[in-house]
Design a protein around this motif. Structure first.
Motif, short mmCIF file in Angstrom:
data_model
loop_
_atom_site.label_atom_id
_atom_site.label_comp_id
_atom_site.label_asym_id
_atom_site.label_seq_id
_atom_site.Cartn_x
_atom_site.Cartn_y
_atom_site.Cartn_z
N PRO A 192 39.10 34.30 32.18
CA PRO A 192 39.74 33.91 33.48
C PRO A 192 40.38 35.15 33.70
O PRO A 192 40.92 36.23 33.05
CB PRO A 192 40.69 32.91 32.29
N PRO A 193 40.24 35.13 34.95
CA PRO A 193 41.44 36.01 35.50
C PRO A 193 42.84 36.84 35.29
O PRO A 193 43.09 35.32 34.86
CB PRO A 193 41.16 35.97 37.17
N PHE A 194 42.98 37.30 35.39
CA PHE A 194 44.26 37.71 34.55
C PHE A 194 44.39 38.76 35.40
O PHE A 194 44.05 39.67 35.36
CB PHE A 194 44.82 37.87 33.50
N GLY A 195 45.97 39.01 35.50
CA GLY A 195 46.84 40.20 35.90
C GLY A 195 46.00 41.25 37.22
O GLY A 195 44.89 40.50 37.39
N ASP A 196 46.60 42.74 37.58
CA ASP A 196 45.47 43.80 37.71
C ASP A 196 43.94 43.94 36.52
O ASP A 196 44.36 45.13 36.58
CB ASP A 196 46.31 44.73 38.07
N PHE A 197 43.20 43.15 36.17
CA PHE A 197 42.19 43.66 35.54
C PHE A 197 41.12 43.85 36.27
O PHE A 197 40.41 42.61 37.34
CB PHE A 197 41.53 42.58 34.49
N THR A 198 39.77 43.90 36.13
CA THR A 198 38.65 43.89 36.31
C THR A 198 37.62 44.39 35.29
O THR A 198 37.20 44.40 34.69
CB THR A 198 38.08 45.41 37.63
N LEU A 199 36.59 43.29 35.52
CA LEU A 199 35.61 43.16 34.38
C LEU A 199 34.18 43.84 34.64
O LEU A 199 33.68 42.74 35.89
CB LEU A 199 35.69 42.00 33.52
N GLN A 200 33.35 44.70 33.89
CA GLN A 200 32.35 45.05 33.87
C GLN A 200 31.00 45.04 32.27
O GLN A 200 32.24 45.26 32.05
CB GLN A 200 32.07 46.28 34.73
N THR A 201 29.74 44.89 32.71
CA THR A 201 29.02 44.35 31.53
C THR A 201 28.34 45.60 31.10
O THR A 201 27.33 45.43 33.41
CB THR A 201 28.61 42.75 31.11
N THR A 202 27.67 46.70 30.29
CA THR A 202 27.00 47.61 30.53
C THR A 202 26.14 47.59 29.14
O THR A 202 27.08 46.23 28.41
CB THR A 202 27.17 48.51 31.13
N ASN A 203 24.86 48.17 28.80
CA ASN A 203 24.33 47.62 27.94
C ASN A 203 24.62 48.83 27.05
O ASN A 203 23.73 49.27 26.06
CB ASN A 203 22.76 47.36 27.71
#
Length: 354
Positions: free
Chosen positions: A24-35
């Protein structure tokens, strides 16, 4: 500036992209998925290594350990922390230790190799699920916020922890499936520690896609992000006060509890009726370990209660401060060990709490 969370998971992961979708979105965070682990790791606040294979060069361990040592946050899942991985420097730094009594020799054309034994449940058989439980040593840690016991069909490795790793959760395989005797005792599967100026945590389960749909695991991952990024800090204690009392005096106990809560104290108060001889609950044990001190509502009923005696005896063994609060009871009625404590009158409990 938002904290960037980089999720690294290999091709063929059992639940590709699940963490980025379900966190879930929380705070000042960004998410990124790499391999693959980015090079360099500049600008990444938390690195999640999601079941990277235990193969040579699958993980730039020196780069990752230097990143944590310099203040980065790291959360590792399943194969990334396989005890017999090729990345032994990384495994040791995470606080994972082998269980040598659960290793079997495997003969190959190249000679003899050694493989850690597994306990692996069938996800299609609902009678084979293992309970995953918070451990008393982790009481009060932010990674366990909102986490209770849950069940999952998973792959479990036999492993131990280093003394500088704080145990958080364990799996109880028991006799649910045929397994090595080592699995008859709880296996630690989640722990955390500091490394230099950074923090790291790991969760050893994650072989099957079902885990990535479990809200408990998603919550653990969210909590781990917050802790490793230093948005939360662990406390030695989950409670400021453990309130011990007889159920016959619950009205007076509720008064003490209400006054303590009004002052902002964290109080453990168990109102269940407990029969004589009932097994000492793991909930009570965890609460005692996680409490700074104990207030004992001392009455003729509580001093005659086997359960209350067990509670304050455990607090004594844990070297917790014990303060008897006397209600229609004289100091001379206290057991010898409690007479050595500074007791207060019930009418003065508010001043004690302050």
């Amino acid at each position: 500036m938002p904290i960037h969370v980089c999720i690294v998971e290999p091709q063929g992961h059992p639940a590709p992209g699940a963490l980025e979708r379900l966190l879930p979105p929380f705070g000042d965070f960004t998410l990124q998925t790499t391999n693959a682990v980015p090079d360099p790791l500049d600008g990444i606040g938390v690195l999640i290594l999601n079941s990277l294979p235990s193969a040579p060069d699958s993980l730039p361990e020196d780069t990752v350990l230097r990143y944590v040592d310099d203040g980065g946050g790291l959360f590792s899942i399943h194969d990334t922390v396989y005890p017999y991985s090729a990345n032994q420097k990384f495994i040791a730094a995470c606080g994972i230790r082998r269980a040598y009594d659960a290793v079997q020799p495997i003969r190959t054309d190249l000679g003899v190799s050694y493989q850690v034994l597994l306990a692996s449940a069938d996800p299609n058989d609902p009678t084979q699920v293992f309970p995953v439980r918070p451990m008393v040593e982790g009481a009060g840690h932010p990674i366990l916020t909102g986490i209770r016991e849950f069940e999952i069909a998973e792959e479990v490795w036999a492993q131990n922890l280093a003394t500088d790793a704080r145990p958080l959760m364990s799996v109880d395989v028991g006799d649910r499936i045929p397994s090595h005797p080592r699995f008859k005792q709880p296996i630690p599967v989640c722990a955390c520690k500091t490394l230099g100026r950074g923090r790291l945590a790991f969760f050893s389960l994650g072989h099957r896609a079902q885990l990535y749909q479990d809200p408990n695991f998603i919550q653990i991952t969210r909590n781990a992000i917050l802790w490793t990024s230093k948005q939360t800090n662990d406390s030695q204690y989950a409670y400021d006060l453990f309130l011990s009392f007889s159920s016959r005096n619950k009205d007076q106990a509720r008064e003490v509890y209400a006054d303590a809560i009004a002052l902002g104290l964290r109080v453990f108060m168990d109102e269940r009726e407990v029969a004589p001889g009932e097994e000492f609950s793991e909930v009570i044990r965890a609460a005692l370990v996680g409490s700074r001190e104990m207030a004992l509502l001392a009455t003729t009923d509580s001093l005659a209660s086997e359960w209350v005696t067990t509670e304050w005896g455990a607090a004594w063994a844990l070297r917790r401060k014990i303060t008897p609060i006397l209600y229609r009871c004289d100091t001379n009625a206290l057991p010898e060990r409690l007479r050595q404590k500074q007791a207060i009158d019930f009418r003065g409990h508010a001043a004690y709490l302050e």
